[in-house]
Design a protein around this motif. Sequence first.
Motif, PDB file in Angstrom:
ATOM      1  N   PHE A   1       0.819  -1.215   0.000  1.00 44.87           N
ATOM      2  CA  PHE A   1       0.000   0.000   0.000  1.00 44.87           C
ATOM      3  C   PHE A   1       0.853   1.265   0.000  1.00 44.87           C
ATOM      4  O   PHE A   1       0.534   2.242  -0.680  1.00 44.87           O
ATOM      5  N   GLY A   2       1.960   1.266   0.749  1.00 46.76           N
ATOM      6  CA  GLY A   2       2.808   2.451   0.813  1.00 46.76           C
ATOM      7  C   GLY A   2       3.431   2.790  -0.525  1.00 46.76           C
ATOM      8  O   GLY A   2       3.528   3.965  -0.899  1.00 46.76           O
ATOM      9  N   THR A   3       3.842   1.762  -1.270  1.00 43.87           N
ATOM     10  CA  THR A   3       4.428   2.007  -2.589  1.00 43.87           C
ATOM     11  C   THR A   3       3.385   2.539  -3.556  1.00 43.87           C
ATOM     12  O   THR A   3       3.661   3.430  -4.372  1.00 43.87           O
ATOM     13  N   VAL A   4       2.168   2.006  -3.493  1.00 43.19           N
ATOM     14  CA  VAL A   4       1.074   2.519  -4.327  1.00 43.19           C
ATOM     15  C   VAL A   4       0.845   3.999  -4.039  1.00 43.19           C
ATOM     16  O   VAL A   4       0.697   4.814  -4.958  1.00 43.19           O
ATOM     17  N   ALA A   5       0.837   4.367  -2.765  1.00 46.48           N
ATOM     18  CA  ALA A   5       0.614   5.767  -2.392  1.00 46.48           C
ATOM     19  C   ALA A   5       1.723   6.665  -2.929  1.00 46.48           C
ATOM     20  O   ALA A   5       1.464   7.770  -3.419  1.00 46.48           O
ATOM     21  N   ALA A   6       2.976   6.210  -2.845  1.00 47.71           N
ATOM     22  CA  ALA A   6       4.102   7.024  -3.316  1.00 47.71           C
ATOM     23  C   ALA A   6       4.029   7.255  -4.822  1.00 47.71           C
ATOM     24  O   ALA A   6       4.229   8.375  -5.302  1.00 47.71           O
ATOM     25  N   VAL A   7       3.715   6.215  -5.581  1.00 47.71           N
ATOM     26  CA  VAL A   7       3.684   6.335  -7.043  1.00 47.71           C
ATOM     27  C   VAL A   7       2.492   7.174  -7.489  1.00 47.71           C
ATOM     28  O   VAL A   7       2.623   8.075  -8.329  1.00 47.71           O
ATOM     29  N   LEU A   8       1.308   6.910  -6.932  1.00 44.88           N
ATOM     30  CA  LEU A   8       0.129   7.664  -7.347  1.00 44.88           C
ATOM     31  C   LEU A   8       0.226   9.131  -6.958  1.00 44.88           C
ATOM     32  O   LEU A   8      -0.157  10.016  -7.734  1.00 44.88           O
ATOM     33  N   GLY A   9       0.729   9.403  -5.761  1.00 46.92           N
ATOM     34  CA  GLY A   9       0.861  10.799  -5.336  1.00 46.92           C
ATOM     35  C   GLY A   9       1.774  11.575  -6.255  1.00 46.92           C
ATOM     36  O   GLY A   9       1.487  12.733  -6.607  1.00 46.92           O
ATOM     37  N   CYS A  10       2.870  10.952  -6.677  1.00 46.94           N
ATOM     38  CA  CYS A  10       3.794  11.625  -7.588  1.00 46.94           C
ATOM     39  C   CYS A  10       3.160  11.813  -8.966  1.00 46.94           C
ATOM     40  O   CYS A  10       3.288  12.878  -9.581  1.00 46.94           O
TER      41      CYS A  10
ATOM     42  N   ALA B   1      10.648   9.361  -7.224  1.00 46.91           N
ATOM     43  CA  ALA B   1       9.759   9.211  -6.067  1.00 46.91           C
ATOM     44  C   ALA B   1       9.788   7.784  -5.526  1.00 46.91           C
ATOM     45  O   ALA B   1       9.804   7.563  -4.310  1.00 46.91           O
ATOM     46  N   LEU B   2       9.812   6.814  -6.434  1.00 43.90           N
ATOM     47  CA  LEU B   2       9.873   5.415  -5.994  1.00 43.90           C
ATOM     48  C   LEU B   2      11.191   5.123  -5.296  1.00 43.90           C
ATOM     49  O   LEU B   2      11.220   4.428  -4.268  1.00 43.90           O
ATOM     50  N   ALA B   3      12.289   5.647  -5.834  1.00 41.47           N
ATOM     51  CA  ALA B   3      13.596   5.414  -5.211  1.00 41.47           C
ATOM     52  C   ALA B   3      13.640   5.985  -3.793  1.00 41.47           C
ATOM     53  O   ALA B   3      14.156   5.347  -2.870  1.00 41.47           O
ATOM     54  N   ARG B   4      13.114   7.192  -3.614  1.00 41.23           N
ATOM     55  CA  ARG B   4      13.086   7.786  -2.266  1.00 41.23           C
ATOM     56  C   ARG B   4      12.253   6.931  -1.318  1.00 41.23           C
ATOM     57  O   ARG B   4      12.647   6.682  -0.169  1.00 41.23           O
ATOM     58  N   HIS B   5      11.094   6.496  -1.786  1.00 39.64           N
ATOM     59  CA  HIS B   5      10.221   5.682  -0.934  1.00 39.64           C
ATOM     60  C   HIS B   5      10.892   4.372  -0.538  1.00 39.64           C
ATOM     61  O   HIS B   5      10.841   3.969   0.637  1.00 39.64           O
ATOM     62  N   LEU B   6      11.527   3.701  -1.485  1.00 40.95           N
ATOM     63  CA  LEU B   6      12.156   2.421  -1.185  1.00 40.95           C
ATOM     64  C   LEU B   6      13.333   2.583  -0.233  1.00 40.95           C
ATOM     65  O   LEU B   6      13.565   1.732   0.630  1.00 40.95           O
ATOM     66  N   ARG B   7      14.080   3.663  -0.373  1.00 42.32           N
ATOM     67  CA  ARG B   7      15.200   3.896   0.564  1.00 42.32           C
ATOM     68  C   ARG B   7      14.687   4.115   1.978  1.00 42.32           C
ATOM     69  O   ARG B   7      15.326   3.697   2.951  1.00 42.32           O
ATOM     70  N   GLN B   8      13.552   4.772   2.118  1.00 42.27           N
ATOM     71  CA  GLN B   8      13.011   5.064   3.445  1.00 42.27           C
ATOM     72  C   GLN B   8      12.305   3.863   4.060  1.00 42.27           C
ATOM     73  O   GLN B   8      12.473   3.586   5.250  1.00 42.27           O
ATOM     74  N   GLU B   9      11.500   3.156   3.252  1.00 44.93           N
ATOM     75  CA  GLU B   9      10.668   2.092   3.792  1.00 44.93           C
ATOM     76  C   GLU B   9      11.309   0.716   3.711  1.00 44.93           C
ATOM     77  O   GLU B   9      10.971  -0.179   4.486  1.00 44.93           O
ATOM     78  N   HIS B  10      12.195   0.490   2.740  1.00 45.63           N
ATOM     79  CA  HIS B  10      12.833  -0.818   2.573  1.00 45.63           C
ATOM     80  C   HIS B  10      14.334  -0.643   2.410  1.00 45.63           C
ATOM     81  O   HIS B  10      14.910  -1.012   1.376  1.00 45.63           O
TER      82      HIS B  10
END
Length: 338
Positions: A134-143, A164-173
Amino acid sequence: MIRVRGRVRSLGLPIAWGAAAVAYKLLCPLARETGLPARIVTSAVFFAVGTALILQVRHSLMRELRQLRRVAGAAQRALLRPPPSRIDGLDVAAAQVSAERGAAVGGDLYEVVATEHGVRAVMGDVRGHGIGAFGTVAAVLGCFREAAHDEQDLDGVLRRLDRALARHLRQEHPAGAAEEFVTLLLVEIRPDGEMLALNCGHPWPYLLSRGRVEQLAPGDPQPPLGLFPLPAVLPTAGLGYLAPDDALFLYTDGAQDARDARGRFFPLGSALVSAVAEGPLFAQVVVGRISTALRHHTRGTPPDDIALLVLRNGGPADLGARGTARTATTHPQTTTAP
């Protein structure tokens, strides 16, 4: 405070049953006798208390699970909101089927927005499914909802999504970012009906017209986002023109990979041919027929999340007004789950 009170009330019955068991053991003379009848009665009392405690705990857990599902479903509806039924001359319909029984949260994503550059749509599939994606979906759609308006070319939109995906993955995974990825298809439909696309590891869409179904495959897609850096040059692929009354069918790979009880794949192409041949080529009708066929094929529970999106050219008289605000719909196509 309300949640604390609810937990106190849920613990009241187990405490009362436990107190009754202790009182029986300490105060009842029958509990201290050693004869067989007394032991049978004592065992029956403690069995009843244990059963009541187990049922109460199960009831509490089920209530918590239902509450979590309601919250997750509300968050999913707010994020993956149903698209308008009509946007700048295009009829739009979408549906989603989650792979988790009883869940409304999946790893697929889609969105359609009207911009000054044309109508832009995204269809994506996050690795995995359920709440974990769900978090990855939110990051991609928001961007995407911002970049689709800001960037003049699809190249710029895709690069924004990649960052945006790279930033999200670094933070969450941080430990397993290299194992996470998203397949993505970006489509732009210009006022004259010309269709352009950028594809990152996603299935190519189908072009639907009366009596004809054709899968558009103008070239090899790029690797999924998150696996490798994007190349310096990202040429867009031409998908031809969307003529009046024709429709573009986008989907995630869960649709073509769905299997029945005998292991046979869902015949997506044949199902689309049947859907087109059965009656008028309306966006909601096509989505409804394919969704029904998929549920019938998989007996209601597909092995992977499935998302469907249809964009139909409503006619030349409606085109040319790109960039208008997102319009409301009286009867939107809702996101569904088994």
